[in-house]
Enzyme design. Structure first.
Site, PDB file in Angstrom:
ATOM      1  N   TYR A 119       0.836  -1.197   0.000  1.00  0.00           N
ATOM      2  CA  TYR A 119       0.000   0.000   0.000  1.00  0.00           C
ATOM      3  C   TYR A 119       0.867   1.241   0.000  1.00  0.00           C
ATOM      4  CZ  TYR A 119       0.076   1.555   5.002  1.00  0.00           C
ATOM      5  OH  TYR A 119       0.412   2.051   6.223  1.00  0.00           O
ATOM      6  N   ALA A 179      -6.253  12.663  21.568  1.00  0.00           N
ATOM      7  CA  ALA A 179      -5.326  13.487  22.330  1.00  0.00           C
ATOM      8  C   ALA A 179      -5.609  13.478  23.826  1.00  0.00           C
ATOM      9  CB  ALA A 179      -5.376  14.919  21.803  1.00  0.00           C
ATOM     10  N   ASP A 187      -0.976   0.817  16.564  1.00  0.00           N
ATOM     11  CA  ASP A 187      -0.397  -0.511  16.751  1.00  0.00           C
ATOM     12  C   ASP A 187       0.606  -0.507  17.904  1.00  0.00           C
ATOM     13  OD1 ASP A 187      -1.832  -1.233  14.458  1.00  0.00           O
ATOM     14  OD2 ASP A 187      -0.146  -0.724  13.154  1.00  0.00           O
TER      15      ASP A 187
END
Length: 375
Positions: A80, A252, A301
């Site tokens: 990608y 945030a 991740d």
């Protein structure tokens, strides 16, 4: 899969060159856990091509066991391309906060390192018909998948094909009398991957799979985009009471973890509504960090890897969330998907800071190899 990152900001049509790297949510988590000192195995399928060679070699170099990776002689390795910017989670392309990693943007190291606020990345996936899309309950070694202490899955894999969805349903099914590891699931809702899956609409599939897992990560923005759930983390927990641990990432702001005693809530079958009046949760919140962001890539991740690392070590829940924030900060301060995690003693020292010290901590490029100071 192999990732191509832009040489400079701009549209895909305008970027003149791309740097090759590795990507993929599951392999990112595996590499980060291995670099953090945990024995890790990556189970996947890649093409018998040069990109597959690069992918397996690079992941193995991070310390990951790749012996269960299959090579497909007929299908290519998925790739990608992406531009700078934040990843979209809604159908209209609204930007996400990179998986709700809990990193608060700080001063940028240089103006060109970060796209304007709210800029949405262009992402072009070439995964249809890839080797990974041929994974299924028949082609994957289920014994290897269930052999570890933790089995980490994401919502990206079931979007690749009907066979991949069947595999995820097999791996997340709760069957009495069968041992299984702690099954972890990062929702990772990617609108572009589900657009052609009319027979299995992504939001319903992701909710079904999440209900079969023990630990679930989901961004507050993802829950709204996928399931229409608003009202904050408590509303998300009400819609998803089955997992023993639910981590809701709030961009945030930080992250909230809901923990329920094992066995206190009846499990539901696919298509059933959640059980009424589930047992009360223990709830823990950890605010995010101030980070000099270089790129919004791979931080979600890394957060999952940090939380899982602390879980494997048996650390308290608040420390697990803080370790998630720290590894997300490591990913945000490098240009690619993967960052070198801080030394364990360094991370433990930061995770043990007082609330005031944690709230004033600022992390920038290079912090994982230098002594970070609370300011």
């Amino acid at each position: 899969m192999v990732t191509f990152l832009p040489s400079r900001p701009g549209r895909l049509a305008d970027v003149p060159a791309f740097a090759r790297g590795i990507g993929g949510a599951e392999s990112n988590v595996a590499c980060t856990l291995a670099r953090a000192g945990h024995p890790t195995r990556w189970i996947s399928r890649v093409g018998a091509d040069g990109f597959g060679d690069h992918l397996v070699r690079t992941i193995a170099a991070a310390g990951v066991d790749t012996s269960a990776v299959q090579r497909d002689p007929y299908r290519p390795t998925g790739v990608y391309f992406r531009t700078d910017g934040e990843r979209a989670t809604s159908a209209d392309g609204a930007p996400a906060e990179e998986g709700g990693t809990g990193a608060r943007p700080g001063p940028q190291p240089e103006p060109s390192a970060e796209p304007p606020a709210g800029t949405t990345a262009e992402v072009a996936y070439y995964r249809a018909g890839s080797a990974a899309s041929a994974m299924s309950p028949r082609t994957v070694d289920l014994g290897a998948a269930f052999a570890g202490r933790v089995l980490h899955l994401t919502g990206i894999t079931p979007a690749l094909s009907g066979d991949c969805l069947a595999l995820l349903r097999t791996l997340t099914a709760r069957r009495h009398g069968r041992h299984r590891p702690l099954v972890s699931f990062d929702v990772n809702y990617r609108v572009a991957l589900w657009r052609d899956q009319a027979a299995d609409p992504g939001p319903a599939v992701l909710l079904e799979l999440a209900r079969g897992c023990d630990l679930v990560f989901v961004g507050e923005d993802e829950a709204e985009a996928a399931w229409g759930v608003t009202g904050g983390p408590e509303a998300i927990r009400a819609a998803l009471p089955e997992p023993d641990v639910l981590v809701v990432k709030q961009g945030a702001t930080g992250a909230v973890a809901f923990v329920r005693d094992q066995g206190s809530t009846p499990q539901t079958e696919p298509g059933q509504e959640p059980a009424p009046n589930p047992a009360p949760d223990r709830t823990v919140y950890a605010p995010g960090l101030r980070v000099e962001v270089v790129a919004h890539v791979g931080a979600g991740d890394a957060f999952a890897a940090g939380f899982l690392s602390a879980t494997l070590r048996g650390l308290p829940l608040r420390q697990r969330l803080r370790h998630g924030h720290l590894l997300a900060a490591a990913a945000l301060t490098v240009p690619g998907d993967l960052a070198e995690p801080p030394a364990r003693a360094h991370a433990d020292r930061l995770a043990a800071l007082s609330p005031d010290e944690w709230g004033t901590l600022r992390l920038g490029p290079g912090w994982t190899t230098e002594k970070a100071n609370a300011t």
